[in-house]
Design a protein around this motif. Structure first.
Motif, PDB file in Angstrom:
ATOM      1  N   SER A  64      47.454 -37.510  73.574  1.00  0.00           N
ATOM      2  CA  SER A  64      48.081 -36.372  72.909  1.00  0.00           C
ATOM      3  C   SER A  64      47.186 -35.137  72.984  1.00  0.00           C
ATOM      4  O   SER A  64      45.962 -35.222  73.097  1.00  0.00           O
ATOM      5  N   ARG A  65      47.855 -33.986  72.926  1.00  0.00           N
ATOM      6  CA  ARG A  65      47.204 -32.693  72.753  1.00  0.00           C
ATOM      7  C   ARG A  65      47.879 -31.997  71.585  1.00  0.00           C
ATOM      8  O   ARG A  65      49.045 -32.250  71.302  1.00  0.00           O
ATOM      9  N   VAL A  66      47.138 -31.113  70.916  1.00  0.00           N
ATOM     10  CA  VAL A  66      47.692 -30.378  69.780  1.00  0.00           C
ATOM     11  C   VAL A  66      47.407 -28.894  69.956  1.00  0.00           C
ATOM     12  O   VAL A  66      46.273 -28.499  70.273  1.00  0.00           O
ATOM     13  N   VAL A  67      48.434 -28.088  69.777  1.00  0.00           N
ATOM     14  CA  VAL A  67      48.282 -26.643  69.660  1.00  0.00           C
ATOM     15  C   VAL A  67      48.435 -26.318  68.178  1.00  0.00           C
ATOM     16  O   VAL A  67      49.520 -26.504  67.609  1.00  0.00           O
ATOM     17  N   ALA A  68      47.358 -25.901  67.544  1.00  0.00           N
ATOM     18  CA  ALA A  68      47.303 -25.724  66.098  1.00  0.00           C
ATOM     19  C   ALA A  68      47.351 -24.234  65.761  1.00  0.00           C
ATOM     20  O   ALA A  68      46.466 -23.469  66.165  1.00  0.00           O
ATOM     21  N   ASP A  70      47.777 -21.063  62.932  1.00  0.00           N
ATOM     22  CA  ASP A  70      47.690 -20.609  61.544  1.00  0.00           C
ATOM     23  C   ASP A  70      47.383 -19.121  61.550  1.00  0.00           C
ATOM     24  O   ASP A  70      47.024 -18.564  62.603  1.00  0.00           O
ATOM     25  N   TYR A  71      47.530 -18.494  60.385  1.00  0.00           N
ATOM     26  CA  TYR A  71      47.279 -17.060  60.258  1.00  0.00           C
ATOM     27  C   TYR A  71      46.162 -16.761  59.267  1.00  0.00           C
ATOM     28  O   TYR A  71      45.798 -15.612  59.072  1.00  0.00           O
ATOM     29  N   ASP A  72      45.639 -17.809  58.646  1.00  0.00           N
ATOM     30  CA  ASP A  72      44.559 -17.649  57.666  1.00  0.00           C
ATOM     31  C   ASP A  72      43.219 -17.715  58.394  1.00  0.00           C
ATOM     32  O   ASP A  72      42.838 -18.781  58.888  1.00  0.00           O
ATOM     33  N   PRO A  73      42.463 -16.611  58.477  1.00  0.00           N
ATOM     34  CA  PRO A  73      41.215 -16.627  59.249  1.00  0.00           C
ATOM     35  C   PRO A  73      40.153 -17.548  58.666  1.00  0.00           C
ATOM     36  O   PRO A  73      39.291 -18.043  59.408  1.00  0.00           O
ATOM     37  N   VAL A  74      40.196 -17.803  57.367  1.00  0.00           N
ATOM     38  CA  VAL A  74      39.224 -18.709  56.748  1.00  0.00           C
ATOM     39  C   VAL A  74      39.486 -20.140  57.207  1.00  0.00           C
ATOM     40  O   VAL A  74      38.573 -20.852  57.652  1.00  0.00           O
ATOM     41  N   LEU A  75      40.742 -20.568  57.109  1.00  0.00           N
ATOM     42  CA  LEU A  75      41.084 -21.933  57.504  1.00  0.00           C
ATOM     43  C   LEU A  75      41.011 -22.121  59.016  1.00  0.00           C
ATOM     44  O   LEU A  75      40.636 -23.198  59.497  1.00  0.00           O
ATOM     45  N   LEU A  76      41.353 -21.082  59.787  1.00  0.00           N
ATOM     46  CA  LEU A  76      41.245 -21.177  61.244  1.00  0.00           C
ATOM     47  C   LEU A  76      39.805 -21.407  61.678  1.00  0.00           C
ATOM     48  O   LEU A  76      39.529 -22.193  62.596  1.00  0.00           O
ATOM     49  N   ASP A  77      38.868 -20.709  61.046  1.00  0.00           N
ATOM     50  CA  ASP A  77      37.449 -20.886  61.379  1.00  0.00           C
ATOM     51  C   ASP A  77      37.013 -22.318  61.098  1.00  0.00           C
ATOM     52  O   ASP A  77      36.311 -22.938  61.911  1.00  0.00           O
ATOM     53  N   LEU A  78      37.442 -22.861  59.964  1.00  0.00           N
ATOM     54  CA  LEU A  78      37.091 -24.238  59.623  1.00  0.00           C
ATOM     55  C   LEU A  78      37.747 -25.213  60.590  1.00  0.00           C
ATOM     56  O   LEU A  78      37.117 -26.183  61.043  1.00  0.00           O
ATOM     57  N   ALA A  79      39.011 -24.979  60.935  1.00  0.00           N
ATOM     58  CA  ALA A  79      39.710 -25.867  61.866  1.00  0.00           C
ATOM     59  C   ALA A  79      39.033 -25.880  63.234  1.00  0.00           C
ATOM     60  O   ALA A  79      38.908 -26.934  63.861  1.00  0.00           O
ATOM     61  N   ARG A  91      43.953 -26.808  70.969  1.00  0.00           N
ATOM     62  CA  ARG A  91      43.814 -25.357  71.112  1.00  0.00           C
ATOM     63  C   ARG A  91      44.188 -24.718  69.791  1.00  0.00           C
ATOM     64  O   ARG A  91      45.233 -25.024  69.217  1.00  0.00           O
ATOM     65  N   ILE A  92      43.319 -23.838  69.291  1.00  0.00           N
ATOM     66  CA  ILE A  92      43.524 -23.143  68.030  1.00  0.00           C
ATOM     67  C   ILE A  92      44.134 -21.774  68.327  1.00  0.00           C
ATOM     68  O   ILE A  92      43.624 -21.023  69.155  1.00  0.00           O
ATOM     69  N   VAL A  93      45.224 -21.451  67.640  1.00  0.00           N
ATOM     70  CA  VAL A  93      45.935 -20.195  67.878  1.00  0.00           C
ATOM     71  C   VAL A  93      46.039 -19.419  66.567  1.00  0.00           C
ATOM     72  O   VAL A  93      46.501 -19.956  65.551  1.00  0.00           O
ATOM     73  N   ASP A  94      45.618 -18.173  66.606  1.00  0.00           N
ATOM     74  CA  ASP A  94      45.727 -17.262  65.468  1.00  0.00           C
ATOM     75  C   ASP A  94      47.037 -16.492  65.615  1.00  0.00           C
ATOM     76  O   ASP A  94      47.154 -15.605  66.468  1.00  0.00           O
ATOM     77  N   ALA A  95      48.047 -16.825  64.811  1.00  0.00           N
ATOM     78  CA  ALA A  95      49.353 -16.183  64.934  1.00  0.00           C
ATOM     79  C   ALA A  95      50.107 -16.291  63.617  1.00  0.00           C
ATOM     80  O   ALA A  95      49.949 -17.252  62.862  1.00  0.00           O
ATOM     81  N   ASP A  96      50.941 -15.290  63.356  1.00  0.00           N
ATOM     82  CA  ASP A  96      51.726 -15.190  62.133  1.00  0.00           C
ATOM     83  C   ASP A  96      53.116 -15.775  62.384  1.00  0.00           C
ATOM     84  O   ASP A  96      53.865 -15.274  63.224  1.00  0.00           O
ATOM     85  N   LEU A  97      53.477 -16.804  61.663  1.00  0.00           N
ATOM     86  CA  LEU A  97      54.769 -17.465  61.864  1.00  0.00           C
ATOM     87  C   LEU A  97      55.943 -16.590  61.452  1.00  0.00           C
ATOM     88  O   LEU A  97      57.084 -16.905  61.789  1.00  0.00           O
ATOM     89  N   THR A  98      55.688 -15.505  60.731  1.00  0.00           N
ATOM     90  CA  THR A  98      56.768 -14.576  60.389  1.00  0.00           C
ATOM     91  C   THR A  98      56.899 -13.461  61.419  1.00  0.00           C
ATOM     92  O   THR A  98      57.753 -12.582  61.265  1.00  0.00           O
TER      93      THR A  98
END
Length: 249
Positions: A64-68, A70-79, A91-98
């Motif tokens: 498996s692969r995961v594209v993760a 989120d839009y929260d920079p604090v949680l993205l850094d931890l992830a 792969r970590i992606v910084d994006a707003d779901l709205t």
């Protein structure tokens, strides 16, 4: 404190507020394994937080692969730090779901999409739009699994009261066993390098986003059907906590 320590405390804290959290994860991962079979699978994790569910998928689903996302920079850094040992499987992606989050995707034709206790923060109109967009990025036969709170409304006062009491007892037992509160966990992040800057950016991004109204399970299922999924339903339920599934035709 390492990223693994912080996520472990996050999991304990979340389990205090989210009854049988690990059981819903187990159901979601089991469905993904059945969908994948022996084939490689790429899973889209919407509002991934610090990477708890992504790690479980990567551990349990072979190839498996995961594209993760989120839009929260604090949680993205931890992830990013927590999931780093998985290398190019994540792969970590910084994006707003709205917003125009699909523009940040390098992948299409996901075999699965997941989210847990996050999408209730979106307004109903945003949920309807998001569900349609998820349907578009899934391949035929792909499954969308959403584990979240779908609160009972005025039509179901008795079970709403029972659910609230169950939540209260779950929290009391977890905190008595040593789980951190929400505020205490966020306070434990304050010593991370660059934390203050990420918090300031987080506050900027979410400024003006008011609390959203809760939605019941029938709204969610109707919205998924309207989004074009061929089959929708409930895979798991405990009071007003659910795992819904939606299969693209």
């Amino acid at each position: 404190m390492t990223a693994a320590d912080l996520v472990r405390h996050w999991d304990d804290q979340q389990a205090a507020y989210i009854a049988e959290r690990e059981q819903r994860f187990a159901v979601m991962v089991d469905v993904l394994r059945q969908v994948a079979g022996d084939e490689p699978m790429t899973v889209l994790d919407l509002a991934c937080g610090p990477g708890s569910l992504a790690a479980r998928v990567l551990d349990a689903v072979p190839n498996s692969r995961v594209v993760a996302v989120d839009y929260d920079p604090v949680l993205l850094d931890l992830a990013a730090e927590y999931l780093a040992p998985y290398g190019d499987r994540v792969r970590i992606v910084d994006a707003d779901l709205t917003g125009e989050w699909r523009g940040a995707m390098a992948e299409e034709g996901f075999a699965g999409a997941v989210s847990t206790t996050a999408l209730h923060w979106l307004w109903p109109a945003d949920l309807v739009r998001l569900f349609a967009e998820v349907a578009e990025v899934l391949r035929p036969g792909g499954v969308f699994l959403d584990g979240d709170h779908f609160r009972f409304d005025g039509r179901s006062p008795h079970i709403a009261r029972w659910a609230a009491d169950h939540d209260r007892r779950t929290q009391e037992e977890a905190f008595a066993a040593g789980a951190q509160s929400w505020d205490r966990w966020w306070g434990s992040l304050s010593e991370r390098l660059g934390h203050a800057e990420r918090v300031a950016e987080r506050d900027r991004r979410f400024a003006g986003r008011d609390a959203t109204p809760s939605t019941a399970i029938d709204f969610r299922l109707a919205a998924l059907s309207q989004a074009g999924f061929a089959e929708v339903g409930t895979a798991w339920q405990l009071y007003d906590d659910y795992v819904t599934y939606a299969v693209r035709g």
